[in-house]
Design an enzyme around this catalytic site. Structure first.
Site, PDB file in Angstrom:
ATOM      1  N   LYS A  22       0.709  -0.618  -0.237  1.00  0.00           N
ATOM      2  CA  LYS A  22      -0.331  -0.409  -0.083  1.00  0.00           C
ATOM      3  C   LYS A  22       0.682   1.748   0.148  1.00  0.00           C
ATOM      4  O   LYS A  22       0.546   2.349  -0.870  1.00  0.00           O
ATOM      5  CB  LYS A  22      -0.520  -0.336   1.406  1.00  0.00           C
ATOM      6  CG  LYS A  22      -1.831   1.692   1.497  1.00  0.00           C
ATOM      7  CD  LYS A  22      -2.226   1.169   2.556  1.00  0.00           C
ATOM      8  CE  LYS A  22      -1.530   1.643   4.513  1.00  0.00           C
ATOM      9  NZ  LYS A  22      -1.524   2.718   4.276  1.00  0.00           N
ATOM     10  N   ASN A  23       1.644   1.027   1.075  1.00  0.00           N
ATOM     11  CA  ASN A  23       2.589   2.498   1.448  1.00  0.00           C
ATOM     12  C   ASN A  23       3.696   2.886   0.165  1.00  0.00           C
ATOM     13  O   ASN A  23       4.581   3.391   0.271  1.00  0.00           O
ATOM     14  CB  ASN A  23       3.246   2.341   2.104  1.00  0.00           C
ATOM     15  CG  ASN A  23       2.380   2.971   3.199  1.00  0.00           C
ATOM     16  OD1 ASN A  23       1.161   3.342   3.436  1.00  0.00           O
ATOM     17  ND2 ASN A  23       2.252   2.147   4.908  1.00  0.00           N
ATOM     18  N   ARG A  93      -5.260  11.339   3.808  1.00  0.00           N
ATOM     19  CA  ARG A  93      -4.008  11.765   4.066  1.00  0.00           C
ATOM     20  C   ARG A  93      -3.139  11.503   3.507  1.00  0.00           C
ATOM     21  O   ARG A  93      -2.610  12.935   2.950  1.00  0.00           O
ATOM     22  CB  ARG A  93      -3.907  12.151   5.417  1.00  0.00           C
ATOM     23  CG  ARG A  93      -2.938  10.804   6.336  1.00  0.00           C
ATOM     24  CD  ARG A  93      -2.476  10.936   7.025  1.00  0.00           C
ATOM     25  NE  ARG A  93      -1.667  11.905   7.760  1.00  0.00           N
ATOM     26  CZ  ARG A  93      -2.193  13.113   8.296  1.00  0.00           C
ATOM     27  NH1 ARG A  93      -2.785  13.849   8.549  1.00  0.00           N
ATOM     28  NH2 ARG A  93      -1.948  13.943   8.061  1.00  0.00           N
ATOM     29  N   CYS A 117      -5.157  13.110  12.260  1.00  0.00           N
ATOM     30  CA  CYS A 117      -5.574  11.600  12.170  1.00  0.00           C
ATOM     31  C   CYS A 117      -6.489  10.801  13.547  1.00  0.00           C
ATOM     32  O   CYS A 117      -5.678  11.591  14.630  1.00  0.00           O
ATOM     33  CB  CYS A 117      -4.950  11.071  11.586  1.00  0.00           C
ATOM     34  SG  CYS A 117      -4.560   9.805  11.284  1.00  0.00           S
ATOM     35  N   ARG A 122      -0.410  14.817  13.128  1.00  0.00           N
ATOM     36  CA  ARG A 122       0.444  14.238  12.132  1.00  0.00           C
ATOM     37  C   ARG A 122       0.478  15.958  10.814  1.00  0.00           C
ATOM     38  O   ARG A 122      -0.219  15.913   9.644  1.00  0.00           O
ATOM     39  CB  ARG A 122       0.041  13.197  11.281  1.00  0.00           C
ATOM     40  CG  ARG A 122      -0.192  12.142  12.141  1.00  0.00           C
ATOM     41  CD  ARG A 122      -0.371  10.682  10.881  1.00  0.00           C
ATOM     42  NE  ARG A 122      -0.102  10.353   9.743  1.00  0.00           N
ATOM     43  CZ  ARG A 122      -0.311   9.385   9.110  1.00  0.00           C
ATOM     44  NH1 ARG A 122      -1.645   8.641   9.664  1.00  0.00           N
ATOM     45  NH2 ARG A 122       0.430   9.022   8.031  1.00  0.00           N
ATOM     46  N   PRO A 123       1.787  16.974  10.870  1.00  0.00           N
ATOM     47  CA  PRO A 123       1.014  18.091  10.305  1.00  0.00           C
ATOM     48  C   PRO A 123       1.822  17.902   9.051  1.00  0.00           C
ATOM     49  O   PRO A 123       2.547  16.948   8.761  1.00  0.00           O
ATOM     50  CB  PRO A 123       1.759  18.993  10.848  1.00  0.00           C
ATOM     51  CG  PRO A 123       2.897  18.468  12.629  1.00  0.00           C
ATOM     52  CD  PRO A 123       2.290  16.866  12.487  1.00  0.00           C
ATOM     53  N   ASP A 305       4.262   0.601  12.190  1.00  0.00           N
ATOM     54  CA  ASP A 305       2.769  -0.141  11.989  1.00  0.00           C
ATOM     55  C   ASP A 305       2.768  -1.583  12.121  1.00  0.00           C
ATOM     56  O   ASP A 305       1.615  -2.151  11.999  1.00  0.00           O
ATOM     57  CB  ASP A 305       2.840   0.144  10.212  1.00  0.00           C
ATOM     58  CG  ASP A 305       2.943   1.614   9.741  1.00  0.00           C
ATOM     59  OD1 ASP A 305       2.800   1.569   8.834  1.00  0.00           O
ATOM     60  OD2 ASP A 305       2.742   3.011  10.920  1.00  0.00           O
ATOM     61  N   ARG A 397      -9.134  -0.992   4.326  1.00  0.00           N
ATOM     62  CA  ARG A 397      -7.983   0.529   3.321  1.00  0.00           C
ATOM     63  C   ARG A 397      -6.769   0.365   3.219  1.00  0.00           C
ATOM     64  O   ARG A 397      -6.758   1.287   2.133  1.00  0.00           O
ATOM     65  CB  ARG A 397      -8.517   1.540   4.885  1.00  0.00           C
ATOM     66  CG  ARG A 397      -9.491   2.385   5.379  1.00  0.00           C
ATOM     67  CD  ARG A 397      -8.985   4.289   5.401  1.00  0.00           C
ATOM     68  NE  ARG A 397      -8.318   4.422   4.795  1.00  0.00           N
ATOM     69  CZ  ARG A 397      -7.478   5.496   5.395  1.00  0.00           C
ATOM     70  NH1 ARG A 397      -8.247   6.258   6.699  1.00  0.00           N
ATOM     71  NH2 ARG A 397      -6.399   6.125   5.273  1.00  0.00           N
TER      72      ARG A 397
END
Ligand code: EPZ
Length: 420
Positions: A22-23, A93, A117, A122-123, A305, A397
């Site tokens: 996914k990432n 995001r 989130c 998480r800026p 994760d 997701r």
């Protein structure tokens, strides 16, 4: 709204294939915006976030076609919009990774600010700082960030902290900038390295990806390509834990062990047998599990994760384990749900103490974010009785049909429809 219902107790046995990452897929799909024409991506995982990225690219005017077997075609020749709308960004995001490619290729981008989130504030200040250093004019306007630049130029950018999508966004922007860019304290994740591989295939000149210092010589133009995406190391890690926690015997196929060194080391420290085998990793867990401490770190450290999944494994270990979350300030949302299943977990700020072994019992639980939902599935696999997990859209997701894969290994689980 779907739920997953699990009857605990089954031992997982057999083989399971890991899907594409996914990432890696998300920034790679966004990188198609850097070239005009048709790109072809293979081993694209079938999951919610990828569908959101497809929708976003469609919103920008790209033609996205998905074919069975994990193939996605993206034709960017008719891109005519540079705005990533709130409705899409708020659901994912990671949409922010179109900011760099759009600014670099079209001279302008308007992207909804992601906002907070479940797992932390998480800026994206590092993304914006980097683009500004490359000459972009950055404005915040009605909840959107607007970036403008006739043409970006090279710059030296030092990240205040290691940021994965920050590194990816600026690497993509720098690929079409005038001159040389150096990214210092860059993220070293395999997904960053994979994106650099894709960009170099498109004609970029990137060196050092996978190390803390990345150098990019900007070029005037990039070409669309064909590429097959790397396997998902977090899905692989989740499957390794699923096998270990059920005292199973499973071959996890198509994963890359070198992407999982920190996870494998901690599994072995806990007494799990993890053996490289032709085409994958074999997991067996016969011995009693030993308490094992972890502290989440940027790659090659232990991935944040995998924190929630490892926490569940430690509920079965004989003794006390200390787990520290250093990346996100609010990533223990799964703890109250695990406590409801009977886990003995104490939270002290960014550290938790897990005492085991604990017999978990089935309950009705609520998923709150992607990896928290995976930990609830793992807990349900070993719990006495039946567990119902709500809001599994979080799971979908980021996992490609995880329940189907676990069922094929012998898990007793199915989906039901139910209230929110
Ligand atoms: C990526 O998120 C992953 N997402 C996350 O995976 C993963 O947890 C995270 O990296 C860390 O490994 C994708 O790749 C799509 P960061 P990202 O920027 O890039 C702070 C999953 O479960 N920070 O590396 O958004 C930030 O708040 C997801 O698959 C700033 O302060 O994470 C955090 O504390 C969840 N300012 C830390 O840095 C910035 O400008 C690391 O965040 C950027 C980041």
């Amino acid at each position: 709204m779907q739920n997953i219902v699990v009857k605990g107790g089954a031992r997982l046995v057999g083989e399971v294939r890991v899907s594409g990452a996914k990432n890696a897929a998300l920034p790679i799909l966004a990188s198609s915006l850097l070239a005009s024409g048709r790109s072809v991506y293979r081993n694209v995982p079938a999951l919610g976030d990828v569908r959101t990225m497809d929708k976003l690219l469609g919103e920008l005017g790209a033609e996205v076609t998905t074919k069975p077997g994990g193939v996605t075609l993206v034709d960017t020749s008719k891109v005519n919009n540079v705005e990533a709308p709130y409705d899409l960004v708020k659901t994912m995001r990671a949409s922010v990774v179109v900011l760099g490619p759009l600014t670099a290729r079209y001279g302008r981008a308007r992207v909804s600010l992601p906002g907070g989130c479940a797992i932390g504030a998480r800026p994206i200040d590092q993304h914006l700082k980097g683009l500004a250093a490359m000459g972009a004019k950055i404005e915040l306007d009605h909840g959107y960030v607007e970036a403008r630049a006739r043409r970006l130029h090279g710059a030296t950018i030092v990240f205040d902290m290691v940021t994965v999508t920050g590194t990816e966004n600026l690497m993509m922007a720098a690929a079409l900038a005038k001159g040389r860019t150096t990214l210092e304290n860059a993220a070293r994740e395999p997904e960053v390295e994979e994106l650099a591989r894709v960009l170099n295939k498109m004609g970029a000149r990137i060196q050092g990806a996978g190390s803390p210092l990345i150098t990019v010589e900007g070029v005037d133009e990039l070409q669309p390509i064909e590429h097959s995406i790397i396997p998902d190391r977090i899905e692989a890690g989740t499957l390794l834990v699923a096998a270990a926690i059920t005292r199973g015997n499973v071959l996890v196929r198509d994963c890359l062990p070198e992407h999982l060194d920190a996870v494998i080391a901690k599994l072995r420290a806990a007494g799990v047998e993890v053996t490289p085998e032709e085409g994958g990793l074999r997991v067996r867990a016969k011995a009693e599990l030993k308490p094992t401490d972890i502290s989440t770190q940027p790659f090659p450290g232990f991935p944040t994760d995998m924190q929630a999944q490892f926490m569940v494994l430690m509920t079965r270990a004989k003794g006390q384990s200390v787990l520290t979350e250093t990346i996100f300030e609010n990533r223990f949302m799964h703890v109250p749900e695990l406590q409801r299943m009977g886990a003995d977990i104490l939270v002290e700020g960014r550290t938790v103490i897990v005492r085991g072994p604990n017999k978990l019992t089935g309950a009705e639980v609520m998923a709150t974010d992607l990896r928290a939902s995976a930990s609830l599935v793992l807990a349900a696999l070993i719990a006495d009785g039946t567990t119902k997990i709500r809001r599994v859209y979080h799971l979908d997701r980021g996992y490609d049909r995880l329940d189907k894969k676990l069922r094929a290994l012998g898990a007793n689980m199915h989906r039901t429809r139910g209230p929110m």
